[in-house]
Every structure is written in C-alpha cells, then in structure tokens.
Design an enzyme around this catalytic site. Structure first.
Site, PDB file in Angstrom:
ATOM      1  N   GLU A 133       6.088   4.638  -0.403  1.00  0.00           N
ATOM      2  CA  GLU A 133       6.307   5.000   1.008  1.00  0.00           C
ATOM      3  C   GLU A 133       7.441   5.996   1.242  1.00  0.00           C
ATOM      4  O   GLU A 133       8.301   5.791   2.100  1.00  0.00           O
ATOM      5  CB  GLU A 133       6.539   3.718   1.838  1.00  0.00           C
ATOM      6  CG  GLU A 133       5.388   2.735   1.717  1.00  0.00           C
ATOM      7  CD  GLU A 133       5.603   1.427   2.488  1.00  0.00           C
ATOM      8  OE1 GLU A 133       6.698   1.212   3.031  1.00  0.00           O
ATOM      9  OE2 GLU A 133       4.651   0.619   2.540  1.00  0.00           O
ATOM     10  N   ASN A 174       2.728   5.408  -4.171  1.00  0.00           N
ATOM     11  CA  ASN A 174       1.948   4.452  -3.358  1.00  0.00           C
ATOM     12  C   ASN A 174       2.347   4.563  -1.881  1.00  0.00           C
ATOM     13  O   ASN A 174       3.548   4.648  -1.566  1.00  0.00           O
ATOM     14  CB  ASN A 174       2.274   3.040  -3.866  1.00  0.00           C
ATOM     15  CG  ASN A 174       1.389   1.951  -3.308  1.00  0.00           C
ATOM     16  OD1 ASN A 174       0.162   2.053  -3.338  1.00  0.00           O
ATOM     17  ND2 ASN A 174       2.007   0.884  -2.801  1.00  0.00           N
ATOM     18  N   HIS A 210      -4.097  -1.096   4.174  1.00  0.00           N
ATOM     19  CA  HIS A 210      -3.876  -2.156   5.157  1.00  0.00           C
ATOM     20  C   HIS A 210      -4.701  -1.765   6.385  1.00  0.00           C
ATOM     21  O   HIS A 210      -4.301  -0.900   7.162  1.00  0.00           O
ATOM     22  CB  HIS A 210      -2.389  -2.278   5.510  1.00  0.00           C
ATOM     23  CG  HIS A 210      -1.560  -2.749   4.360  1.00  0.00           C
ATOM     24  ND1 HIS A 210      -1.689  -4.025   3.855  1.00  0.00           N
ATOM     25  CD2 HIS A 210      -0.619  -2.135   3.613  1.00  0.00           C
ATOM     26  CE1 HIS A 210      -0.847  -4.177   2.844  1.00  0.00           C
ATOM     27  NE2 HIS A 210      -0.187  -3.042   2.670  1.00  0.00           N
ATOM     28  N   GLU A 239      -3.373  -2.424  -1.839  1.00  0.00           N
ATOM     29  CA  GLU A 239      -2.853  -3.524  -0.997  1.00  0.00           C
ATOM     30  C   GLU A 239      -3.815  -3.856   0.130  1.00  0.00           C
ATOM     31  O   GLU A 239      -3.425  -4.049   1.281  1.00  0.00           O
ATOM     32  CB  GLU A 239      -1.487  -3.141  -0.384  1.00  0.00           C
ATOM     33  CG  GLU A 239      -0.456  -2.714  -1.395  1.00  0.00           C
ATOM     34  CD  GLU A 239       0.931  -2.458  -0.795  1.00  0.00           C
ATOM     35  OE1 GLU A 239       1.199  -2.858   0.354  1.00  0.00           O
ATOM     36  OE2 GLU A 239       1.756  -1.855  -1.502  1.00  0.00           O
ATOM     37  N   ASP A 241      -6.084  -5.300   2.981  1.00  0.00           N
ATOM     38  CA  ASP A 241      -6.415  -6.441   3.835  1.00  0.00           C
ATOM     39  C   ASP A 241      -7.184  -5.872   5.023  1.00  0.00           C
ATOM     40  O   ASP A 241      -7.064  -4.683   5.325  1.00  0.00           O
ATOM     41  CB  ASP A 241      -5.192  -7.276   4.286  1.00  0.00           C
ATOM     42  CG  ASP A 241      -3.892  -6.517   4.377  1.00  0.00           C
ATOM     43  OD1 ASP A 241      -3.905  -5.373   4.864  1.00  0.00           O
ATOM     44  OD2 ASP A 241      -2.850  -7.077   3.981  1.00  0.00           O
TER      45      ASP A 241
HETATM   46  C1  XIL Z   1       5.237  -7.083   2.193  1.00  0.00           C
HETATM   47  C2  XIL Z   1       5.097  -8.513   1.697  1.00  0.00           C
HETATM   48  O1  XIL Z   1       3.745  -8.862   1.706  1.00  0.00           O
HETATM   49  C3  XIL Z   1       5.898  -9.444   2.579  1.00  0.00           C
HETATM   50  O2  XIL Z   1       5.910 -10.762   2.021  1.00  0.00           O
HETATM   51  C4  XIL Z   1       7.332  -8.936   2.732  1.00  0.00           C
HETATM   52  O3  XIL Z   1       8.017  -9.748   3.661  1.00  0.00           O
HETATM   53  C5  XIL Z   1       7.352  -7.507   3.206  1.00  0.00           C
HETATM   54  O4  XIL Z   1       6.585  -6.714   2.304  1.00  0.00           O
HETATM   55  N1  XIL Z   1       3.674  -2.235   1.922  1.00  0.00           N
HETATM   56  C6  XIL Z   1       4.130  -2.601   0.669  1.00  0.00           C
HETATM   57  C7  XIL Z   1       4.345  -4.030   0.365  1.00  0.00           C
HETATM   58  O5  XIL Z   1       4.243  -1.749  -0.212  1.00  0.00           O
HETATM   59  O6  XIL Z   1       5.389  -4.224  -0.552  1.00  0.00           O
HETATM   60  C8  XIL Z   1       4.578  -4.833   1.610  1.00  0.00           C
HETATM   61  O7  XIL Z   1       4.624  -6.210   1.236  1.00  0.00           O
HETATM   62  C9  XIL Z   1       3.502  -4.562   2.629  1.00  0.00           C
HETATM   63  C10 XIL Z   1       3.503  -3.118   3.012  1.00  0.00           C
END
Ligand code: XIL
Length: 323
Positions: A133, A174, A210, A239, A241
């Site tokens: 990020e 990422n 996400h 990641e 969802d």
């Molecule tokens: C999130 C975790 O899922 C949580 O448990 C934590 O509190 C915050 O981070 N992008 C990312 C991840 O790269 O590391 C993040 O994970 C979600 C967004």
C-alpha cells in the site's frame, strides 16, 4: 456426511494455490478452525503475525512466536506460505511514536528488519508482500514514515534487501483498490514499470480484492492482470473478501457472493494467476465487520459454525472443471 473431496483437494488437483489469512491464536486453540482451514486451503498468509508492529514489540527486539506458529502450521500441513508484509505504513511498532530518528537511522532500521525477517523465513516463504500500500487512492505516493524520511527510494531498497537474503522468494508489491483498471492501478503500473527499468528485483503484484460492493468488473480485472503480466510480473489475488452495502444488498446475497468468487477465480484461471488468497477462514474471523460496519458481515467461505457456504462450493466446482 463427510465430503468425498474437499476444496483443498480440488485446488491441489488443479495445481492452484488457494489460500486463507490465518491468526495465530485460533491456530493453537480452536479445533474447528483447523478443520476448516485444512478442508479449504493449501496456502496460508499470516493475517497480522508477520507485520512489523507485532514482530517488533520493543526497540532492538524481535518476537517471532506467532509468525513461527503460522510457518510451522503451514509446514506440517504441506501448505505454501505467503509472507505479509515487510514494509507498510500501518501496524507500526507503538514505540515509533517516541523515537526521534534521523533518516539514516530509519533506513538502517528498515534494512535490518527486512534482512532479519526475510532471512529467517528464507526457503519457507514462497512469496513476500515486500511493500504494502505505498500508493494513495488518487495515485500519488502515500505519505508514510518511510516515504517522508526516505522518499521513493524506500521501495527499491526494500526489494533489494529482501532479494539479498531470500533470492528464491517471489517478491511482490501489494495494494487494495487496484484490482481493475483505474487511476490507482495505472499509477501502480507506472511505479512497477519504473522499478523494473531500474533493475529492481520485483517479481509480482498482489491485488488485494477487498470487494465491498460485490467484485469489480471481471473484464476489467482481466485486462489489468494482462497488462501486469505483459510487464513480466506474476499476479496474485492476495486478500479477497466479498461483501455488499447492507442498505442495498442483493436478495440471497450468499448466492450472488458465490458467483462473485467464481467470476474472480475464472479470471485467475484464464489469465494465468495461480494464487487466490481469501482474507480469513470463517465469517466470524473476518476483519470486515469491525472495519466496515455498513456492509454485509459474512464475506468469507465458511460460516461461524465452520460450515462451507455456497462460495466454497462454487470455487470447488470451478476448480474441478479446469481441464
Ligand atoms: C487487517 C487485519 O485483517 C486486521 O486484523 C488488522 O486489525 C488490520 O489489518 N490490507 C492489508 C492487511 O494489507 O494487512 C489488512 O489486514 C487488511 C487491509
């Protein structure tokens, strides 16, 4: 009745890496969590345990307890391990706030961190999210402790340092919100193109996926994957969802969610993406309800009772249908 074959079996047979983000605590204590994890996945990512804050509780101290627990679980269960993440603006050690560093001290700290962590998991972590990020939503470089002190060079340095100690790992950039072709993914494309031109050892790009209003247009995701592939980069979905705004959620949203997962898997299989990681095991483990309370609270493949959801079955069917 137990299934004859699991989602993991289907992923193994298709030579596809299907992963989940895992937390260290339930790995130690929760038999249902284990069972779902083994049933669904052949790959894991540490959800938090390999981040800088959790690993660096005090100046000069490394705590590998949770990260090792995840790595050991992966090894015992013959799962691949994605490393997440060496350099990020979030989840920094609390003591950073008190630390009055010079730019050179911060660079030395980061070099030591990358060398130590990537070195420890050399040969174990197959792919590292080296930098997470670094680009803001408008496509400019994100302000962060790293960027403020070190400027653009922190990305080049971090990848080189990771490559010093883990030359066999695939080194990824990422980010979120860059899954389809858009302003942010355009900026990431240019960033990575520049790094490759300078000979920086970057191997891949992670699309977090996400999806908080259903998934982005699969055609556009495919086009995005193709342009990164044309640069010579691997692409992973890192990641995923899938949620919908609560106020406007589709009826039977679990059926729609299954289609959305399958659409992204379709893109992966068509475009040579061999890894898709889901950000958690059961809905009850997901970060989404806490961070995004306005969306549906069941973004993952298993429900809170460890029962597989329609999305689980959709991915399994699609993976069984790969030849
Ligand atoms: C999130 C975790 O899922 C949580 O448990 C934590 O509190 C915050 O981070 N992008 C990312 C991840 O790269 O590391 C993040 O994970 C979600 C967004």
């Amino acid at each position: 009745m137990p299934e004859d074959t699991t989602l993991r079996d289907a992923a193994d047979a298709a030579d596809f890496r299907l992963g989940a983000a895992v937390a260290a605590d339930p790995l130690r204590t929760d038999a249902g969590y284990w069972t779902s994890l083994r049933r669904g996945f052949n790959t894991v990512t540490a959800e938090n345990a390999m981040k800088m804050g959790p690993m660096r509780p005090e100046p000069g101290v490394y705590d590998f307890t949770d990260a090792d627990a995840v790595a050991n679980f992966a090894e015992e269960h013959d799962m691949a391990l994605r490393g997440h993440t060496l350099v990020w603006h979030n989840q920094l050690p609390d003591w950073f706030q008190e630390w009055d560093y010079t730019d050179d001290q911060l660079a030395a700290f980061l070099r030591d961190h990358v060398h130590t962590v990537a070195g420890r998991y050399r040969g174990t972590v197959e792919a590292w999210d080296v930098v997470n990020e670094a680009v803001a939503d408008d496509g400019t470089m994100r302000d962060s402790v790293w960027y403020d002190a070190l400027g653009d060079r922190y990305l080049d340095d971090a990848f080189r340092w990771a490559n010093d100690v883990a030359p066999d790992a695939d080194l990824f950039y990422n980010d979120y919100g860059a899954d389809a072709v858009n302003e942010k993914s355009d900026a990431i494309y240019e960033l990575l193109e520049g790094m490759l031109d300078r000979g920086v050892p970057v191997d891949g790009v992670g699309l977090q996926m996400h999806a908080l209003d259903g998934v982005p247009d699969p055609e556009s995701v495919a086009e995005n994957v193709r342009r990164f592939s044309d640069l010579g980069l691997d692409v992973h979905v890192t990641e995923m969802d899938v949620a919908y705004p609560e106020a406007d959620a589709p009826e039977n949203h679990r059926e729609r969610q299954a289609e959305d997962y399958r659409d992204i898997l379709d893109v992966c299989l068509a475009e040579g993406v061999d890894t898709l990681v889901v950000w958690g095991v059961r809905d009850s483990d997901s970060w989404i309800p806490e961070w995004f309370p306005h969306v549906t609270e069941d973004p993952l493949l298993f429900d809170a009772s460890n029962d597989p959801k329609p999305a689980y079955h959709a991915l399994k069917e699609r993976l069984e249908d790969t030849d």
